[in-house]
Structures are given as structure tokens and as C-alpha cells.
Design a protein around this motif. Structure first.
Motif, PDB file in Angstrom:
ATOM      1  N   PHE A 106       0.827  -1.210   0.000  1.00  0.00           N
ATOM      2  CA  PHE A 106       0.000   0.000   0.000  1.00  0.00           C
ATOM      3  C   PHE A 106       0.859   1.258   0.000  1.00  0.00           C
ATOM      4  CE2 PHE A 106      -3.365  -2.868   0.338  1.00  0.00           C
ATOM      5  CZ  PHE A 106      -4.535  -2.186   0.029  1.00  0.00           C
ATOM      6  N   ALA A 107       2.045   1.200   0.542  1.00  0.00           N
ATOM      7  CA  ALA A 107       2.970   2.329   0.406  1.00  0.00           C
ATOM      8  C   ALA A 107       3.318   2.544  -1.057  1.00  0.00           C
ATOM      9  CB  ALA A 107       4.223   2.079   1.236  1.00  0.00           C
ATOM     10  N   ALA A 108       3.502   1.458  -1.797  1.00  0.00           N
ATOM     11  CA  ALA A 108       3.815   1.562  -3.223  1.00  0.00           C
ATOM     12  C   ALA A 108       2.624   2.096  -4.007  1.00  0.00           C
ATOM     13  CB  ALA A 108       4.234   0.201  -3.759  1.00  0.00           C
ATOM     14  N   ILE A 109       1.418   1.684  -3.655  1.00  0.00           N
ATOM     15  CA  ILE A 109       0.214   2.178  -4.335  1.00  0.00           C
ATOM     16  C   ILE A 109       0.088   3.686  -4.171  1.00  0.00           C
ATOM     17  CG2 ILE A 109      -2.308   2.156  -4.293  1.00  0.00           C
ATOM     18  CD1 ILE A 109      -2.142  -0.843  -3.639  1.00  0.00           C
ATOM     19  N   VAL A 110       0.263   4.146  -2.943  1.00  0.00           N
ATOM     20  CA  VAL A 110       0.175   5.584  -2.680  1.00  0.00           C
ATOM     21  C   VAL A 110       1.297   6.322  -3.401  1.00  0.00           C
ATOM     22  CG1 VAL A 110       0.340   7.347  -0.886  1.00  0.00           C
ATOM     23  CG2 VAL A 110      -1.013   5.289  -0.488  1.00  0.00           C
ATOM     24  N   ASP A 111       2.484   5.737  -3.414  1.00  0.00           N
ATOM     25  CA  ASP A 111       3.627   6.367  -4.057  1.00  0.00           C
ATOM     26  C   ASP A 111       3.389   6.537  -5.554  1.00  0.00           C
ATOM     27  OD1 ASP A 111       6.191   7.450  -4.150  1.00  0.00           O
ATOM     28  OD2 ASP A 111       7.123   5.514  -4.559  1.00  0.00           O
ATOM     29  N   VAL A 112       2.774   5.537  -6.176  1.00  0.00           N
ATOM     30  CA  VAL A 112       2.570   5.582  -7.626  1.00  0.00           C
ATOM     31  C   VAL A 112       1.340   6.407  -8.005  1.00  0.00           C
ATOM     32  CG1 VAL A 112       2.035   4.183  -9.668  1.00  0.00           C
ATOM     33  CG2 VAL A 112       3.763   3.406  -8.039  1.00  0.00           C
ATOM     34  N   LEU A 113       0.235   6.223  -7.294  1.00  0.00           N
ATOM     35  CA  LEU A 113      -1.035   6.859  -7.684  1.00  0.00           C
ATOM     36  C   LEU A 113      -1.274   8.204  -7.009  1.00  0.00           C
ATOM     37  CD1 LEU A 113      -3.386   3.748  -7.813  1.00  0.00           C
ATOM     38  CD2 LEU A 113      -2.110   4.826  -9.665  1.00  0.00           C
ATOM     39  N   GLY A 114      -0.542   8.498  -5.954  1.00  0.00           N
ATOM     40  CA  GLY A 114      -0.606   9.813  -5.330  1.00  0.00           C
ATOM     41  C   GLY A 114      -1.978  10.188  -4.816  1.00  0.00           C
ATOM     42  N   GLU A 115      -2.426  11.380  -5.176  1.00  0.00           N
ATOM     43  CA  GLU A 115      -3.678  11.919  -4.643  1.00  0.00           C
ATOM     44  C   GLU A 115      -4.906  11.143  -5.101  1.00  0.00           C
ATOM     45  OE1 GLU A 115      -3.855  16.030  -5.642  1.00  0.00           O
ATOM     46  OE2 GLU A 115      -2.189  16.614  -4.317  1.00  0.00           O
ATOM     47  N   ALA A 116      -4.754  10.301  -6.117  1.00  0.00           N
ATOM     48  CA  ALA A 116      -5.891   9.488  -6.563  1.00  0.00           C
ATOM     49  C   ALA A 116      -6.306   8.473  -5.505  1.00  0.00           C
ATOM     50  CB  ALA A 116      -5.545   8.769  -7.865  1.00  0.00           C
ATOM     51  N   VAL A 117      -5.397   8.183  -4.567  1.00  0.00           N
ATOM     52  CA  VAL A 117      -5.711   7.226  -3.503  1.00  0.00           C
ATOM     53  C   VAL A 117      -6.392   7.973  -2.361  1.00  0.00           C
ATOM     54  CG1 VAL A 117      -4.822   5.398  -2.011  1.00  0.00           C
ATOM     55  CG2 VAL A 117      -3.674   5.897  -4.170  1.00  0.00           C
ATOM     56  N   THR A 118      -7.689   8.218  -2.531  1.00  0.00           N
ATOM     57  CA  THR A 118      -8.487   8.850  -1.481  1.00  0.00           C
ATOM     58  C   THR A 118      -8.746   7.834  -0.376  1.00  0.00           C
ATOM     59  OG1 THR A 118     -10.558   8.155  -2.495  1.00  0.00           O
ATOM     60  CG2 THR A 118      -9.610  10.268  -3.249  1.00  0.00           C
ATOM     61  N   PRO A 119      -9.207   8.290   0.791  1.00  0.00           N
ATOM     62  CA  PRO A 119      -9.546   7.324   1.845  1.00  0.00           C
ATOM     63  C   PRO A 119     -10.527   6.254   1.372  1.00  0.00           C
ATOM     64  CG  PRO A 119      -9.485   9.528   2.748  1.00  0.00           C
ATOM     65  CD  PRO A 119      -9.315   9.688   1.260  1.00  0.00           C
ATOM     66  N   GLU A 120     -11.462   6.635   0.507  1.00  0.00           N
ATOM     67  CA  GLU A 120     -12.440   5.667   0.000  1.00  0.00           C
ATOM     68  C   GLU A 120     -11.764   4.627  -0.884  1.00  0.00           C
ATOM     69  OE1 GLU A 120     -16.759   5.756  -2.298  1.00  0.00           O
ATOM     70  OE2 GLU A 120     -15.258   7.280  -2.771  1.00  0.00           O
ATOM     71  N   VAL A 121     -10.862   5.075  -1.761  1.00  0.00           N
ATOM     72  CA  VAL A 121     -10.141   4.162  -2.642  1.00  0.00           C
ATOM     73  C   VAL A 121      -9.240   3.245  -1.822  1.00  0.00           C
ATOM     74  CG1 VAL A 121      -8.371   4.018  -4.444  1.00  0.00           C
ATOM     75  CG2 VAL A 121     -10.242   5.679  -4.642  1.00  0.00           C
ATOM     76  N   ALA A 122      -8.550   3.812  -0.844  1.00  0.00           N
ATOM     77  CA  ALA A 122      -7.660   3.012  -0.001  1.00  0.00           C
ATOM     78  C   ALA A 122      -8.439   1.937   0.745  1.00  0.00           C
ATOM     79  CB  ALA A 122      -6.916   3.904   0.975  1.00  0.00           C
ATOM     80  N   ALA A 123      -9.609   2.300   1.269  1.00  0.00           N
ATOM     81  CA  ALA A 123     -10.418   1.340   2.024  1.00  0.00           C
ATOM     82  C   ALA A 123     -10.910   0.210   1.129  1.00  0.00           C
ATOM     83  CB  ALA A 123     -11.605   2.057   2.673  1.00  0.00           C
ATOM     84  N   ALA A 124     -11.304   0.548  -0.110  1.00  0.00           N
ATOM     85  CA  ALA A 124     -11.818  -0.473  -1.027  1.00  0.00           C
ATOM     86  C   ALA A 124     -10.722  -1.470  -1.403  1.00  0.00           C
ATOM     87  CB  ALA A 124     -12.385   0.195  -2.277  1.00  0.00           C
ATOM     88  N   TRP A 125      -9.544  -0.970  -1.758  1.00  0.00           N
ATOM     89  CA  TRP A 125      -8.465  -1.878  -2.144  1.00  0.00           C
ATOM     90  C   TRP A 125      -7.880  -2.606  -0.944  1.00  0.00           C
ATOM     91  CZ3 TRP A 125      -7.341  -3.824  -6.706  1.00  0.00           C
ATOM     92  CH2 TRP A 125      -7.934  -3.216  -7.824  1.00  0.00           C
ATOM     93  N   ASP A 126      -7.984  -1.994   0.233  1.00  0.00           N
ATOM     94  CA  ASP A 126      -7.593  -2.695   1.457  1.00  0.00           C
ATOM     95  C   ASP A 126      -8.487  -3.905   1.668  1.00  0.00           C
ATOM     96  OD1 ASP A 126      -5.844  -2.400   3.963  1.00  0.00           O
ATOM     97  OD2 ASP A 126      -7.828  -2.655   4.838  1.00  0.00           O
TER      98      ASP A 126
END
Length: 395
Positions: A106-126
Motif C-alpha cells: 500500500f505504500a507503493a500504491i500511494v507512491d505511484v497513484l498519489g492523490e488518486a488514492v483517497t480514503p475511500e479508494v484506499a479502504a476499497a483496495w484494502d
């Protein structure tokens, strides 16, 4: 399985995430190994990491799992999960390691996708991650409980047989003098060796002997790449392991097995070193006197490169209704058919179950030909040596 809210978010973001999975997995492994170098040294295959195939396999499995959740919300992709779980169990993966993977993925996801990883997106992929991780943890727990020899065990090489210029068979017995548990034809073991730099690398090798044998047998093809890590274990085994050497083996694992095959027509297709699980299957079928037709198919570079050919022919000859078809790219005269495997003139009985092992292009080609001959896709099973790139290369 996936909550309605998360399903909506995953469906909307899957194209973007899927398009970035290659970069995400590359950064994931870089971060993971920077924080835990022991994982690269003693658990992950350094050859697959150097070649990039493990990244492709991880990306493909994540995309396939997420796609399945959206298309079939009430069903788990058990075939995908089972194959991964067997690999993990043979390596000794633990539940705690899934939390470590989660952190760095998930650190890599945030690093690559940046601001596109909203709390909602993070929760869904989590949610996607933990659905997959918890399913694997549960399957692996069952596999560990079912193993009759949990953990790794020391085995002594009692015989070394040169099969071809690049394939050696090792026959082993337990150092502790204990029994040799049976296994399911088609399964493999993980072999861990200590290399000159101190790394304890692990590779998986199919068991190439009869399931009820008093010795355990593996046949190892040397990967000729001395300049890199791809062939470091196979070259070590070929160069250094002799009679009297001791190897650490896991319990047998693997899901390419002859389940409920009694009375069914079978086709066993292999290429190159993919012959090894097929020899074990043929030994089991010969011992059982399998009454239905068995079609044996194999392709190789030349007759001299065809490892275990004598066993291939001998076990097939013991079956009451078997046909054998060999293809060789070179020097085929009198030994087989010239060229690549081509099932055009091979009779395939109705209701045939097929088992494939070999390079991915070979298995794709054979699968296509079998489906054209009326074999149901659900009845075609395969084993990939190394990372499973079938899903990663779909589409």
C-alpha cells in the motif's frame, strides 16, 4: 464477498490501478527488500526478481482476483488461490508476513497513484487485499495441518543419475531414518541450499518418482545462466551435490494432481523438464492399472535432451490402453515426429481430462488444440515452473 460500496469503488478504479500494477509491484518489492533484506536472501527467488517475472505474476494475480470479485461476487477463485497457497506453503510463508506485504504494497500504491488514492479508494483496495490474504492464510493453514512432515527435513542423496547433459536426478532418503511419506502424483517439494554468499535460496522441483517409493526423487535441469541469479541453485546442485550430500526438503505440495481420475480418459502433455510430474503420474496410473485411454504427449529439443525418456515409455507400456507421441525439434528420425507438438492427428477420447506442464507458450498452444478437439476448459489443468504468468499475460 466484497462490500457493495467497495465493489463500486474497485470497479471505477480498476483500470487505473491495473494499468499501474507493473510500477506498483516494482516499487513494492524495492521497498520490501530495503526494509527486510533477509526476505530476498532466504525466501524470495533472486532469479525471478532479477528477471522481473515475480513482479508480473503478483500484478497478474491481484488483477485477476479483483476482476473475479467484481464478476462473481458470490464465488472465490479457488483455482487461483489454491495454486498460490501451495507455492506459499512449500516456502513456509507465515500469516504474519501478510501484514508486512500489506504495509509495503500500500505504500507503493500511494507512491505511484498519489492523490488518486483517497480514503475511500484506499479502504476499497484494502478490502480486496485482505479478502485475498485471509483466504490464502486459511488455505495455507489447512495445508500445513495436512502435511505429514511439516517444516523442512534433512534428506541425504543416496544416488545421483545423469539423465541428459543438463538434467540430473537425485534420489534421497531421510537423514533421521524415519519413514518416507507418500505424496500425490504431480506434486513438488521446495529445496533449500546455502550458496557461497551465505544466502539460503529455495527452489521448487517436481517429484519425479513413484508416489509409493521408498526414496524421494527430484530431477533438476541446469539453467545455463552463470552470469546471473536465475540458475544459481540449479548450477549449485549440478556442481556441488553428490552422493552423501544433505539437502533440506519441504513436505510435498502442489495442486496439479490426479483427482478422481479413475475410469476417465487422460492426456498427459509435457515439454522439456515439464516431464517430471508426468512421470510420477504415469507411475501411479501404471500401478493402479488405469483402464481408460491414456494419451502421452511430449515435446523436446532432441531425443538426447528428453530426460527420463526410458521411464516415460516404460510406465506407458504398462498401461492397458496408452498411446505415446513424442516430438523433437532436432534429430527426430526414428525417435519421434519432427517439429513442435501438434495434436492434429492425435485421437482424443470424449471426456478426456488433460494435464499440462512445460513452457507457457507450449501449454497455451496445447490447451487451444484440446479445446478445438472438444475437451472442456474446466478439464484442462496445468503447472507452471516458476512464477505463474498465465494470468499476468491474459488479454
Amino acid at each position: 464477498m466484497l462490500s457493495e460500496q467497495s465493489a463500486t469503488t474497485v470497479r471505477a478504479t480498476l483500470p487505473a490501478v491495473g494499468a499501474s500494477l507493473g510500477e506498483i509491484t516494482e516499487r513494492f518489492y524495492a521497498g520490501l527488500f530495503a526494509a527486510h533484506p533477509e526476505l530476498l536472501r532466504d525466501l524470495f527467488n533472486r532469479g525471478n526478481q532479477a528477471a522481473g517475472t515475480q513482479r508480473q505474476a503478483l500484478a497478474g494475480s491481484i488483477a485477476a482476483f479483483a476482476t473475479h470479485l467484481l464478476a462473481h461476487p458470490d464465488r472465490r477463485p479457488d483455482a487461483l488461490l489454491g495454486r498460490i497457497a501451495h507455492k506459499h506453503a512449500s516456502l513456509g510463508v507465515t500469516p504474519e508476513q501478510y501484514a508486512v506485504v500489506h504495509e509495503h504494497l500500500f505504500a507503493a500504491i500511494v507512491d505511484v497513484l498519489g492523490e488518486a488514492v483517497t480514503p475511500e479508494v484506499a479502504a476499497a483496495w484494502d478490502e480486496v487485499y485482505w479478502l485475498m490474504a485471509n483466504a490464502l492464510i486459511a488455505i495455507e493453514k489447512r495445508l500445513y495441518e495436512e502435511a505429514r512432515e511439516p517444516g523442512r527435513r534433512d534428506w541425504e542423496v543416496v544416488e545421483r543419475v545423469t539423465e541428459t547433459a543438463d538434467v540430473v536426478t537425485f534420489r534421497l532418503r531421510p537423514v533421521d531414518g524415519g519413514p518416507v511419506p507418500g505424496f500425490r502424483a504431480g506434486q513438488y517439494v521446495s529445496v533449500q541450499v546455502e550458496l557461497p554468499d551465505g544466502a539460503r535460496q529455495i527452489r521448487q522441483y517436481s517429484l519425479s518418482g513413484a508416489p509409493d517409493a521408498t526414496l524421494r526423487q527430484i530431477s533438476v535441469k541446469r539453467v545455463r545462466d552463470d552470469a546471473g541469479p536465475e540458475g544459481e541453485v540449479s548450477n549449485h546442485l549440478h556442481a556441488r551435490v553428490r552422493e552423501g550430500s544433505v539437502l533440506q526438503l519441504s513436505a510435498p505440495y502442489g495442486d496439479l494432481v490426479l483427482d478422481d481420475a479413475a475410469g476417465a480418459p487422460l492426456l498427459l502433455a509435457s515439454a522439456g523438464i515439464g516431464v517430471t510430474p508426468m512421470i510420477s503420474m504415469l507411475a501411479q496410473l501404471a500401478d493402479a492399472g488405469h483402464p481408460a485411454p491414456v494419451t502421452v504427449v511430449h515435446g523436446d529439443r532432441s531425443p538426447a535432451d528428453h530426460a527420463l525418456r526410458d521411464d516415460h515409455e516404460a510406465y506407458a507400456a504398462k498401461l492397458p490402453d496408452a498411446s505415446v507421441h513424442f516430438w523433437y525439434e532436432e534429430n527426430a528420425t526414428g525417435a519421434g515426429r519432427p517439429g513442435l507438438v501438434d495434436l492434429t492427428g492425435v485421437a482424443v477420447a470424449s471426456g478426456t481430462r488433460a494435464y499440462l506442464c512445460g513452457p507457457l507458450p507450449f501449454m497455451r498452444a496445447v490447451r487451444t488444440q484440446l479445446i478445438e478437439k472438444g475437451v472442456a476448459p474446466a478439464d484442462i489443468h496445468y503447472e507452471v515452473f516458476g512464477p505463474d504468468l498465465w494470468q499476468a499475460q491474459e488479454g
